[in-house]
Design a protein around this motif. Structure first.
Motif, mmCIF file in Angstrom:
data_model
loop_
_atom_site.group_PDB
_atom_site.id
_atom_site.type_symbol
_atom_site.label_atom_id
_atom_site.label_comp_id
_atom_site.label_asym_id
_atom_site.label_seq_id
_atom_site.Cartn_x
_atom_site.Cartn_y
_atom_site.Cartn_z
ATOM 1 N N HIS A 491 0.811 -1.214 0.000
ATOM 2 C CA HIS A 491 0.000 0.000 0.000
ATOM 3 C C HIS A 491 0.847 1.269 0.000
ATOM 4 O O HIS A 491 0.657 2.153 -0.851
ATOM 5 C CB HIS A 491 -0.924 -0.019 1.216
ATOM 6 N N LEU A 495 1.137 3.968 -3.148
ATOM 7 C CA LEU A 495 0.717 5.369 -3.107
ATOM 8 C C LEU A 495 1.883 6.310 -3.415
ATOM 9 O O LEU A 495 1.702 7.336 -4.077
ATOM 10 C CB LEU A 495 0.127 5.696 -1.740
ATOM 11 N N ALA A 498 2.424 6.236 -7.085
ATOM 12 C CA ALA A 498 1.327 6.937 -7.763
ATOM 13 C C ALA A 498 1.513 8.444 -7.712
ATOM 14 O O ALA A 498 1.082 9.166 -8.623
ATOM 15 C CB ALA A 498 -0.010 6.547 -7.139
ATOM 16 N N ASP A 499 2.167 8.931 -6.657
ATOM 17 C CA ASP A 499 2.408 10.365 -6.510
ATOM 18 C C ASP A 499 3.742 10.801 -7.107
ATOM 19 O O ASP A 499 4.195 11.920 -6.835
ATOM 20 C CB ASP A 499 2.354 10.748 -5.027
ATOM 21 N N LEU A 531 -1.604 0.728 -9.234
ATOM 22 C CA LEU A 531 -1.731 2.163 -8.939
ATOM 23 C C LEU A 531 -3.169 2.626 -9.109
ATOM 24 O O LEU A 531 -3.700 3.365 -8.271
ATOM 25 C CB LEU A 531 -0.808 2.970 -9.852
ATOM 26 N N THR A 532 -3.818 2.224 -10.198
ATOM 27 C CA THR A 532 -5.187 2.664 -10.457
ATOM 28 C C THR A 532 -6.185 2.018 -9.504
ATOM 29 O O THR A 532 -7.307 2.502 -9.368
ATOM 30 C CB THR A 532 -5.588 2.346 -11.902
ATOM 31 N N LYS A 534 -5.785 1.995 -6.334
ATOM 32 C CA LYS A 534 -5.722 2.673 -5.043
ATOM 33 C C LYS A 534 -5.728 4.196 -5.139
ATOM 34 O O LYS A 534 -5.952 4.852 -4.118
ATOM 35 C CB LYS A 534 -4.446 2.257 -4.302
ATOM 36 N N SER A 535 -5.491 4.764 -6.305
ATOM 37 C CA SER A 535 -5.280 6.208 -6.373
ATOM 38 C C SER A 535 -6.068 6.825 -7.513
ATOM 39 O O SER A 535 -5.969 6.370 -8.672
ATOM 40 C CB SER A 535 -3.780 6.503 -6.542
ATOM 41 N N ASP A 536 -6.836 7.877 -7.193
ATOM 42 C CA ASP A 536 -7.516 8.643 -8.228
ATOM 43 C C ASP A 536 -6.523 9.425 -9.080
ATOM 44 O O ASP A 536 -6.771 9.675 -10.274
ATOM 45 C CB ASP A 536 -8.524 9.607 -7.600
ATOM 46 N N CYS A 585 -12.922 6.071 -11.254
ATOM 47 C CA CYS A 585 -12.948 7.530 -11.148
ATOM 48 C C CYS A 585 -13.965 8.092 -12.138
ATOM 49 O O CYS A 585 -13.940 7.736 -13.325
ATOM 50 C CB CYS A 585 -11.551 8.082 -11.433
#
Length: 836
Positions: A491, A495, A498-499, A531-532, A534-536, A585
């Protein structure tokens, strides 16, 4: 409000808002999980053997012969440069301005000014133009001294920094580079300064000794190993070395001489185990005497002795002598040979036990921190190659992690990135180093303790830089993709990645340039899918309306139509997972459902996969279509032709895999809101599948079937067909079996029964059905009975609160209305009024 209205027309009291309805619908959107791509373990430890695509002419060998004759004597010989003769006297340091009342024309000041030699034809030892003055420590009262300049025009290795100070002694036992107070008539008085080595004063170069334990030995720890290296590295950075003959006491010389003699005797006898113990004692003695470095008086003899030990052929002994030579500051060809020696030992996985607890691993990491990739590239290659082999062992992974391997390797990757960016060129050996480096990081990423180190700088951005700068090297990029695929399974790492904005352009570039490299593509797709999920941010970056990455993803559908079905199946499974997760999303979901290429590709893949039996592809594609079917907008390509999808789903219902059938029912639950789809289902009698599957022992499948029946029962023609199919009894059984366990399922079953009771249909229910339904509802609507279920054995507090909220918000309103309708109609025995 009349109680005869359909269930979805709730009374004004407790009526759900639009936001609540949308929120409930979005809960049906699901992320897709899949297995991480499998990477087979390379049982044969080879440098580049598992990368056959790399150019053969540029590949360094994995097997080689290494003997004592391959080591250069020049690295172990003292310098042979010419020395200054002893000075006649030691001049006093002149006072600084303002420290005394001396006249500016005084002899003391003028004597400090350099003058030409007495004999102009006689060459000088040092260049006055390059000489510099050094003020001594005032606390020691030392005079101003001149440092000799060393010529850079001599290509002899002995004239390199550290070699230019001779370690031989004079006849009286005084080192010839530590000058006596004797005069030299060839020098003028102004030249008579005491030449010391570059840097600060001698005592400041001597590090504090490590603490001894009760047994009298120095602990062999990573900190002790770093202490040994600090002595050498400080000296390298200042142009000279930490040990001088003047600092070596007579006792130290005697101790080291005895150890060297002992090594010589044991080597002649071939006593390997005793040699290993003696090498450990020698290492401790060198560290205690602070004589680690290139300019120790014992270094030439020591290196010659150690190099000869290579011919004994002992792997255990090789590690000891390699560690000793590394901390003595070897360079050039000798450094390369020592790294090759360690590499050769590490190739045998049976030798992994020799490296456990051995300080040579810390020495290798320190070498990586302070070496130059331009001049020592090949040595670094074998160094990192050895670390790659060692990192395959679980125990050694922890040892490397404790020594800071992850940060060291990431820093080296950053150094190579910087060299590539500065020069605009890429040496072949840098690519080989990066290949071994990324493979080592791939192994270290398996260790939970290593993962947080990827989240700090340098970390993920450096690896993204490797992908960007070395996008043409598919092998290096594949290793980095393997690292990302491992990290994205967790996790925090997911994240963080993803950032990291730089990863998305890098992924897009790789998918375009290496679309036929299945091993690389499938790992990038797996990472994007994680990544998709867990993260918008990742969803928008991957499949947003203005995303360049989407333009690289969609052509992969066409690439996967190639004859190689085995490879394309894995790619399609990961690709459809990315689209399914991205559709969660609202922004990306609306963009995807309006993209004709995306929708048509998904439908085509689903139909072809059904005929070929690709179950994972079928599941992921169906979930992607289900998530897209939520967005019922004017621009939706999917809703513009729902019958095309309905025909494909009808084939999917014939599958023997219940997971495949479940996903088809979920999609039907969405598109059955269309009148055209309901007519299609009635025409082909597809409603029979939903009624029959109510007998399933799977809770999720029963829930999906109840949702489909709820939509179908809003149509008058289908209500009659469903009642004739025995749907009432099946719904009662479902309510009885699952009601107390899943109030959401019980609510949907009640909604289907409500719709089936339209048009006075309750009179068509058999009396036993009505009585059974009233008994069930009376029991389930009792709050005390509900609390008994939610606070039963094994139910936690949070679970109990969740069940109670589901009972109050979802089951209670529908069940009360259904109970009132049945009681009233059964008691009156009158048909229900038909809604206008």
């Amino acid at each position: 409000m009349s109680a005869n209205k359909p269930f979805y027309m709730s009374p004004s009291l407790g009526r759900k808002t639009s936001a609540e309805i949308v929120s409930e619908a979005r809960r049906s959107l699901r992320t897709v999980h899949t297995q991480r791509p499998f990477t087979p373990k390379d049982d044969q430890r080879r440098l580049l053997g598992q990368y056959p695509c790399r150019a053969l002419e540029s590949r360094p060998p994995s097997s080689f012969s290494l003997e004592a004759r391959h080591f250069e004597e020049s690295d172990s010989r003292p310098g042979s440069g010419k020395r200054l003769s002893p000075l006649e006297y030691r001049p006093q340091m002149p006072p600084l301005p303002g420290e005394g009342d001396h006249d500016h024309d005084s002899p003391e000041l003028s004597s400090a000014t350099p003058t030409s030699p007495t004999n102009p034809q006689q060459p000088r030892t040092g260049s006055t133009g390059r000489a510099r003055l050094l003020r001594a420590n005032p606390a020691r009262g030392r005079p101003l001294m001149r440092l000799p300049a060393h010529s850079k025009h001599n290509s002899d290795p002995s004239n390199e920094p550290g070699h230019s100070l001779r370690s031989n002694t004079q006849q009286d036992g005084t080192p010839d580079f530590w000058l006596c107070e004797k005069g030299d008539p060839s020098l003028s008085p102004s030249e008579k300064a005491v030449p010391l080595r570059h840097g600060t004063e001698r005592p400041s170069l001597r590090p504090s000794r490590p603490t001894r334990n009760r047994s009298g030995s120095v602990p062999r720890t990573a900190g002790f190993q770093e202490h040994c290296w600090e002595t050498l590295l400080y000296a390298r950075g200042n142009g000279n070395y930490a040990a001088t003959e003047a600092e070596e006491t007579t006792a130290q010389k005697s101790r080291l001489s005895d150890l060297l003699q002992e090594i010589h005797s044991l080597a002649q006898a071939g006593a390997v185990e005793e040699l290993c113990c003696t090498c450990e004692r020698l290492h401790i003695a060198l560290a205690e005497g602070a004589v680690l470095g290139r300019n120790s008086s014992v270094r030439p003899t020591l290196l010659r002795t150690l190099f000869k030990l290579v011919d004994l052929g002992s792997d255990k002994l090789s590690l000891h002598l390699a560690n000793l030579t590394l901390v003595l500051g070897i360079s050039g060809n000798n450094l390369l040979n020592i790294c090759k020696l360690i590499f050769r030992v590490s190739r045998d996985n049976g030798n992994d036990a020799l490296f456990r607890g051995h300080p040579v691993t810390a020495s290798l990491l320190t070498l990586l921190r302070h070496s130059d990739a331009c001049s020592d590239g090949e040595a670094l290659l074998y160094c990192v190659g050895a670390l790659k082999f060692l990192s395959a062992d679980a125990g050694l992974r922890r040892q490397l992690q404790a020594a800071g391997a992850v940060r060291t390797l990431l820093l080296l990757a950053g150094q190579l990135n910087g060299l590539h960016a500065q020069t605009g060129k890429r040496q072949v050996v840098w690519g080989h180093i990066l290949l071994q480096l990324t493979a080592t990081l791939r192994n270290l990423a398996e260790l939970p303790e290593c993962r947080p180190e990827f989240l700090t700088r340098p970390g993920l951005p450096e690896l993204c830089g490797v992908l960007t700068l070395h996008a043409g090297d598919a092998d290096v990029c594949t290793n980095v993709a393997r690292i990302f695929s491992k990290l994205s399974s967790y996790h925090d790492c997911c994240l963080a990645l993803a950032d990291t904005p730089s990863c998305y352009p890098a992924f897009s570039m790789l998918l375009r340039n290496h679309s036929k490299r299945q091993d690389l593509v499938v790992r990038i797709l797996f990472t994007l899918g994680s990544l998709t999920a867990k993260s918008d941010v990742a969803r928008r970056q991957t499949c947003g309306q203005d995303s360049n990455l989407l333009d690289a993803l969609l052509p992969l559908f066409q690439t996967c139509r190639a004859p190689c079905a085995t490879a394309s199946e894995d790619v399609l499974a990961k690709l459809t997972r990315v689209l399914a997760n991205a559709a969660i999303c609202p922004a990306t979901g609306a963009a995807l459902v309006a993209n004709a290429q995306c929708v048509h590709s998904l439908l085509d893949v689903l139909e072809r996969s059904l005929s070929e039996g690709r179950e994972e592809v079928i599941l992921n594609t169906t979930i992607a279509i289900n998530n897209l079917s939520f967005y019922e907008s004017d621009g939706s390509v999917l809703w513009a032709q729902p019958l095309v999808l309905a025909r494909v789903l009808l084939k999917q219902l014939l599958s023997t895999n219940m997971d495949v059938v479940l996903e088809a029912m979920c999609v039907l639950g969405n598109i059955s809101r269309s009148q055209d789809v309901r007519d299609f289902i009635l025409h082909h009698k597809a409603y029979r599948f939903a009624v029959a599957l109510l007998d399933s022992k799977r809770q999720d499948l029963c829930y999906a079937c109840c949702g489909v029946l709820t939509n179908l029962s809003t149509d008058r023609r289908l209500r009659t067909a469903l009642r004739d199919e025995g749907v009432v009894q099946k719904l009662l059984d479902c309510l009885r079996d699952w009601g107390p366990l899943d109030w959401q399922l019980a609510s949907v079953a009640c909604q289907a029964l409500w719709n089936c009771s339209e048009d006075g249909g309750v009179l068509c229910f058999e009396e036993r059905h009505c009585r059974s339904l009233l008994r069930l509802l009376s029991r389930y609507l009792n709050k005390d009975h509900m609390l008994h279920w939610t606070t039963g054995e094994g139910a936690g507090q949070e679970v109990g609160i969740f069940y109670q909220r589901c009972w109050e918000s979802e089951f209670l309103p529908v069940a009360q209305r259904l109970q009132d309708r049945i009681q009233r109609q059964v008691g009156a025995r009158e048909p229900l009024a038909v809604p206008s």
